[in-house]
Enzyme design. Structure first.
Site, PDB file in Angstrom:
ATOM      1  N   ASP A 181      21.846  11.416 -31.813  1.00 25.67           N
ATOM      2  CA  ASP A 181      21.097   9.954 -32.062  1.00 25.67           C
ATOM      3  C   ASP A 181      22.117   8.900 -32.668  1.00 25.67           C
ATOM      4  OD1 ASP A 181      18.740  10.661 -30.309  1.00 25.67           O
ATOM      5  OD2 ASP A 181      17.825  10.461 -32.626  1.00 25.67           O
TER       6      ASP A 181
ATOM      7  N   ASP B  39      17.715   8.606 -24.355  1.00 26.24           N
ATOM      8  CA  ASP B  39      16.401   8.015 -24.446  1.00 26.24           C
ATOM      9  C   ASP B  39      16.434   6.028 -23.600  1.00 26.24           C
ATOM     10  OD1 ASP B  39      15.662   9.379 -26.342  1.00 26.24           O
ATOM     11  OD2 ASP B  39      16.310   8.588 -28.558  1.00 26.24           O
TER      12      ASP B  39
END
Length: 160
Positions: A118, A136
């Site tokens: 991330d 995502d």
């Protein structure tokens, strides 16, 4: 079921594009780990960071083995692929493709790295949203398309 494979081809193309963009941006983040490890301010409200998430959304189920999460994600991708194959609407096919590409992008990270990379950090004041990535984002956008895209040309269903 739609007699044409065009919606499924669209879904597959969108999935490949989402997967490729996700993996390319994650590779850039990893290649710049020294720069991003402490966070890089881009503009007020947005930083680039480097974080490894061993769980799913918001770190939930982080104690599960990565292969269990891979298996779950692959089962979901298979189910979404069937839905894409049966789809007769281009917008639905695009939504399914985004979900498949995003899920496969995170699966690739789990298999290679044991967790998902991330790097996008949005915040207001001192309150930060959990870091996320383009996989995502693709999954979220695909779900929004499926749930909220106008149903042009479809009559409302009536019960009773």
């Amino acid at each position: 079921m739609n007699g044409s494979n065009a919606p499924f081809a669209l879904a597959a193309g969108v999935a490949v594009a989402a997967f490729g963009l996700d993996q390319a941006t994650k590779a850039l983040a990893i290649a710049n780990a020294d720069l991003l490890s402490g966070g890089l301010a881009v503009f007020p409200g947005f930083n680039l960071v480097l974080h490894r998430n061993s769980g799913v959304s918001f770190g939930m189920f982080g104690d599960l083995p990565p292969l269990a999460l891979v298996g779950l994600a692959l089962a979901i991708v298979a189910w979404v692929a069937v839905l894409a194959f049966r789809s007769g609407r281009r917008s639905d096919a695009a939504g399914y493709g985004l979900i498949m590409g995003g899920a496969l992008g995170n699966v690739a990270d789990r298999l290679r790295l044991g967790g998902v990379t991330d790097f996008l950090d949005f915040y207001i004041g001192t309150t930060h949203w959990p870091a996320f990535n383009l996989a995502d984002t693709a999954i979220f956008c695909g779900a929004v398309i499926l749930l909220f895209w106008p149903r042009r040309g479809q009559a409302p269903t009536r019960t009773g």
